[in-house]
Design a protein around this motif. Structure first.
Motif, PDB file in Angstrom:
ATOM      1  N   SER A 107      -7.260 -33.260 -17.870  1.00 25.09           N
ATOM      2  CA  SER A 107      -8.166 -33.662 -16.934  1.00 25.09           C
ATOM      3  C   SER A 107      -9.212 -32.622 -16.909  1.00 25.09           C
ATOM      4  O   SER A 107      -9.040 -31.262 -17.336  1.00 25.09           O
ATOM      5  CB  SER A 107      -7.633 -33.658 -15.418  1.00 25.09           C
ATOM      6  OG  SER A 107      -6.869 -32.682 -15.106  1.00 25.09           O
ATOM      7  N   LEU A 108     -10.328 -32.700 -16.232  1.00 28.89           N
ATOM      8  CA  LEU A 108     -11.477 -31.875 -16.154  1.00 28.89           C
ATOM      9  C   LEU A 108     -11.537 -31.292 -14.569  1.00 28.89           C
ATOM     10  O   LEU A 108     -11.433 -32.100 -13.725  1.00 28.89           O
ATOM     11  CB  LEU A 108     -12.680 -32.584 -16.628  1.00 28.89           C
ATOM     12  CG  LEU A 108     -12.834 -32.963 -17.897  1.00 28.89           C
ATOM     13  CD1 LEU A 108     -14.367 -33.792 -17.952  1.00 28.89           C
ATOM     14  CD2 LEU A 108     -12.911 -31.876 -18.948  1.00 28.89           C
ATOM     15  N   GLY A 112     -19.632 -31.802 -24.539  1.00 25.41           N
ATOM     16  CA  GLY A 112     -19.479 -31.449 -23.119  1.00 25.41           C
ATOM     17  C   GLY A 112     -20.189 -32.367 -22.587  1.00 25.41           C
ATOM     18  O   GLY A 112     -19.911 -32.795 -21.226  1.00 25.41           O
ATOM     19  N   PRO A 148     -17.851 -29.801 -17.643  1.00 24.07           N
ATOM     20  CA  PRO A 148     -17.482 -30.040 -19.112  1.00 24.07           C
ATOM     21  C   PRO A 148     -16.735 -28.565 -19.455  1.00 24.07           C
ATOM     22  O   PRO A 148     -17.539 -27.520 -18.998  1.00 24.07           O
ATOM     23  CB  PRO A 148     -18.595 -30.288 -19.712  1.00 24.07           C
ATOM     24  CG  PRO A 148     -19.958 -30.247 -18.771  1.00 24.07           C
ATOM     25  CD  PRO A 148     -19.255 -30.155 -17.368  1.00 24.07           C
ATOM     26  N   THR A 199     -18.441 -39.493 -19.627  1.00 20.42           N
ATOM     27  CA  THR A 199     -16.997 -40.238 -19.718  1.00 20.42           C
ATOM     28  C   THR A 199     -16.033 -40.006 -18.486  1.00 20.42           C
ATOM     29  O   THR A 199     -15.209 -40.412 -18.009  1.00 20.42           O
ATOM     30  CB  THR A 199     -16.323 -40.353 -20.737  1.00 20.42           C
ATOM     31  OG1 THR A 199     -15.994 -39.068 -21.185  1.00 20.42           O
ATOM     32  CG2 THR A 199     -17.457 -40.652 -21.811  1.00 20.42           C
ATOM     33  N   ASN A 200     -16.252 -38.533 -17.939  1.00 21.62           N
ATOM     34  CA  ASN A 200     -15.297 -37.869 -16.961  1.00 21.62           C
ATOM     35  C   ASN A 200     -13.809 -37.997 -17.541  1.00 21.62           C
ATOM     36  O   ASN A 200     -12.821 -37.781 -16.602  1.00 21.62           O
ATOM     37  CB  ASN A 200     -15.278 -38.827 -15.667  1.00 21.62           C
ATOM     38  CG  ASN A 200     -14.693 -37.939 -14.403  1.00 21.62           C
ATOM     39  OD1 ASN A 200     -14.818 -36.798 -14.431  1.00 21.62           O
ATOM     40  ND2 ASN A 200     -14.041 -38.401 -13.544  1.00 21.62           N
ATOM     41  N   LEU A 201     -13.922 -37.766 -18.863  1.00 17.84           N
ATOM     42  CA  LEU A 201     -12.674 -37.623 -19.783  1.00 17.84           C
ATOM     43  C   LEU A 201     -12.607 -36.442 -20.634  1.00 17.84           C
ATOM     44  O   LEU A 201     -13.711 -35.810 -21.085  1.00 17.84           O
ATOM     45  CB  LEU A 201     -12.431 -38.658 -20.702  1.00 17.84           C
ATOM     46  CG  LEU A 201     -12.182 -40.246 -19.810  1.00 17.84           C
ATOM     47  CD1 LEU A 201     -12.296 -41.269 -21.016  1.00 17.84           C
ATOM     48  CD2 LEU A 201     -10.906 -40.228 -19.213  1.00 17.84           C
ATOM     49  N   PRO A 202     -11.454 -35.533 -20.632  1.00 21.59           N
ATOM     50  CA  PRO A 202     -11.640 -34.481 -21.333  1.00 21.59           C
ATOM     51  C   PRO A 202     -11.725 -34.672 -22.847  1.00 21.59           C
ATOM     52  O   PRO A 202     -12.564 -33.759 -23.721  1.00 21.59           O
ATOM     53  CB  PRO A 202     -10.300 -33.574 -21.449  1.00 21.59           C
ATOM     54  CG  PRO A 202      -9.451 -34.858 -20.988  1.00 21.59           C
ATOM     55  CD  PRO A 202     -10.303 -36.072 -20.189  1.00 21.59           C
ATOM     56  N   LEU A 203     -11.250 -35.924 -23.388  1.00 21.47           N
ATOM     57  CA  LEU A 203     -11.500 -36.233 -24.715  1.00 21.47           C
ATOM     58  C   LEU A 203     -10.950 -35.330 -25.952  1.00 21.47           C
ATOM     59  O   LEU A 203     -10.321 -35.791 -26.820  1.00 21.47           O
ATOM     60  CB  LEU A 203     -12.903 -36.213 -25.180  1.00 21.47           C
ATOM     61  CG  LEU A 203     -14.063 -37.109 -24.217  1.00 21.47           C
ATOM     62  CD1 LEU A 203     -15.412 -37.179 -24.871  1.00 21.47           C
ATOM     63  CD2 LEU A 203     -13.468 -38.734 -24.503  1.00 21.47           C
ATOM     64  N   GLN A 217     -17.869 -35.611 -22.036  1.00 22.31           N
ATOM     65  CA  GLN A 217     -17.070 -35.293 -21.263  1.00 22.31           C
ATOM     66  C   GLN A 217     -17.647 -35.572 -19.971  1.00 22.31           C
ATOM     67  O   GLN A 217     -17.114 -36.223 -18.886  1.00 22.31           O
ATOM     68  CB  GLN A 217     -16.281 -33.864 -21.289  1.00 22.31           C
ATOM     69  CG  GLN A 217     -15.716 -33.676 -22.518  1.00 22.31           C
ATOM     70  CD  GLN A 217     -15.334 -32.168 -22.498  1.00 22.31           C
ATOM     71  OE1 GLN A 217     -15.813 -31.262 -22.170  1.00 22.31           O
ATOM     72  NE2 GLN A 217     -13.821 -32.062 -23.235  1.00 22.31           N
TER      73      GLN A 217
END
Length: 452
Positions: free
Chosen positions: A185-186, A158, A195, A164-168, A161
């Protein structure tokens, strides 16, 4: 003939000893529940396609099978109130299902009612495996450590996430599984990503962090060397994960998780916990100051928040729907999202399972939260004594978050809650054993009787 039967029984017992015990099964459950994104499911099974739900149903079948092998009841004196709570809860859910199926149920609600009953079976299956699975205190503590480690790793994902602002997790694909919703997307709040790690929703993520934190902290307090470093690291990650969550609900869960520890543990532990909170809060403020400053805004703006307004506007609807089926409810899972989404599991339970279902749920949560406090006086070590407080804190956190969203509709949240309910029952069983002590699913432990 008796000699042949005795030899067959010995061979059967030897075969069972090589099987994994309940702690190993719960460890596999952690992997299935937390390592695989919650949105990945077996598409053909619809809402029943969650791997955590399927695993829970398998655990229930396995528990019944092992119970059938016992030639005597489980030695447990006096009787475990959490076992009774699970029985009453299951009975209320069955009555609600029967009541729903004996009235004019709309076609659209029949399949959700069926899958809802199976989801209840999965939740109860995990609870009874956790309750009867750990054969000794050492194995019980092993599953507590692994649970804390799982919480720390989820928090770490979390945090990644958030940074990086990415869901991964959107790159994870597994054969035979498909995503039942878009997780590329988040969600955003206050300009920050919310997250969710592998959970389907940030609130589900908050449940896991809030319920694992007390256990991680208490175990860290009693550890030394490399184990202490690992567990304090997990505790720090979980706490930072909550601070970065941009979620009022997560902060409420955090408060519910920490309050019992600060009240019930000694002054030395209290100082360490407060130092950890202040140090990580200050570090978070130095690195991402708006996260801390937004905290005040989140609570001040609650009156204008759409999610809060949705909860309060549901009260009149709940009152009218409850009046139609006040005792057994309209049936678990039959209040479809197309009708209304109730962001309060207690109100949703009141509508779907009636007063009977809600009372058994509250009774089960109360028994699970407060039984460890009574049992801890009989514990033999300081660690086990404080684990009782941690289990109470964990369940209070979970119970508080049930009031903030429909948690039992989410596999990770429901699985985590019933896992800790079962662990509370296991704690009660292990610190107040009968003589001789006995445990179901004992696996390779030679000190526990599987057969008379």
């Amino acid at each position: 003939m008796s000699l042949v039967a005795s030899r067959a029984r010995q061979l059967s017992a030897a075969a069972f000893k090589i099987l994994p015990d309940g702690v190993t099964i719960l460890t596999l459950y952690f992997i299935v529940l937390y390592a695989i994104p919650s949105t990945l499911r077996i598409g053909a099974l619809g809402t029943l396609g969650s791997l955590g739900t399927i695993f829970g149903l398998g655990a229930l079948v396995w528990w019944f099978w092992f119970r059938a092998q016992l030639g005597h009841p489980i030695d447990e004196a006096p009787r475990n109130p959490i076992r009774l709570g699970l029985l009453l809860f299951t009975g209320a859910m069955l009555l609600s299902y029967i009541a729903a199926m004996t009235r004019a149920l709309p076609v659209a609600e029949i399949s959700p009612a069926d899958t809802g009953l199976l989801r209840v079976g999965a939740m109860v299956g995990i609870a009874v495996i956790a309750l009867d699975g750990p054969p000794t205190e050492d194995r019980f503590l092993a599953i507590i450590r692994r649970f804390a480690l799982a919480g720390g790793l989820i928090a770490l994902l979390g945090i990644a996430q958030f940074m990086t602002n990415l869901p991964l997790v959107d790159q994870i694909t597994l054969p035979g599984l498909s995503a039942n919703s878009d997780y590329s997307s988040l969600d955003l709040r206050g300009g920050f990503a919310r997250p969710a790690a592998t959970s389907a929703h940030p609130l589900e993520y908050a449940v896991i962090l809030s319920m694992t934190l007390p256990l991680a902290i208490v175990y860290a307090l009693h550890s030394r060397g490399s184990r202490a470093v690992l567990l304090w690291t997990m505790s720090a990650l979980i706490l930072v994960g909550v601070l970065l969550s941009s979620s009022r609900s997560a902060y409420i869960g955090l408060a519910a998780a920490l309050a019992p520890l600060l009240l019930a543990l000694g002054p030395g532990a209290r100082r360490l916990i407060l130092t950890l909170i202040l140090a990580l809060g200050g570090l978070t403020y130095l690195i991402v100051p708006r996260v801390i400053t937004n905290l005040r805004f989140l609570f001040e703006s609650i009156g204008n928040d759409a999610s809060a307004a949705s909860r309060t506007s549901s009260y009149a609807l709940v009152e009218s729907m409850f009046a139609n089926f006040p005792v057994t409810g309209r049936g678990f899972s039959t209040l479809l999202p197309a009708y209304r989404i109730l962001d309060n599991q207690y109100l949703l339970f009141l509508v779907e399972t009636g007063a009977l279902g809600l009372l058994t749920l509250i009774g089960l949560l109360a028994a699970s939260a407060f039984t460890p406090l009574g049992a801890r006086r009989r514990s033999h070590t300081p660690l086990m004594n404080d684990i009782g407080v941690a289990l109470t804190a964990s369940l209070l956190a979970g119970a508080s978050l049930l009031a903030l969203f429909d948690a039992l509709s989410f596999p990770q949240a429901a699985g985590t809650l019933f896992l800790v309910i079962g662990l509370s029952g296991a704690y009660r069983r292990l610190v107040t054993p009968a003589e001789p002590a006995a445990s179901l699913l004992a696996g390779g432990s030679s000190t526990l009787r599987m057969y008379p």
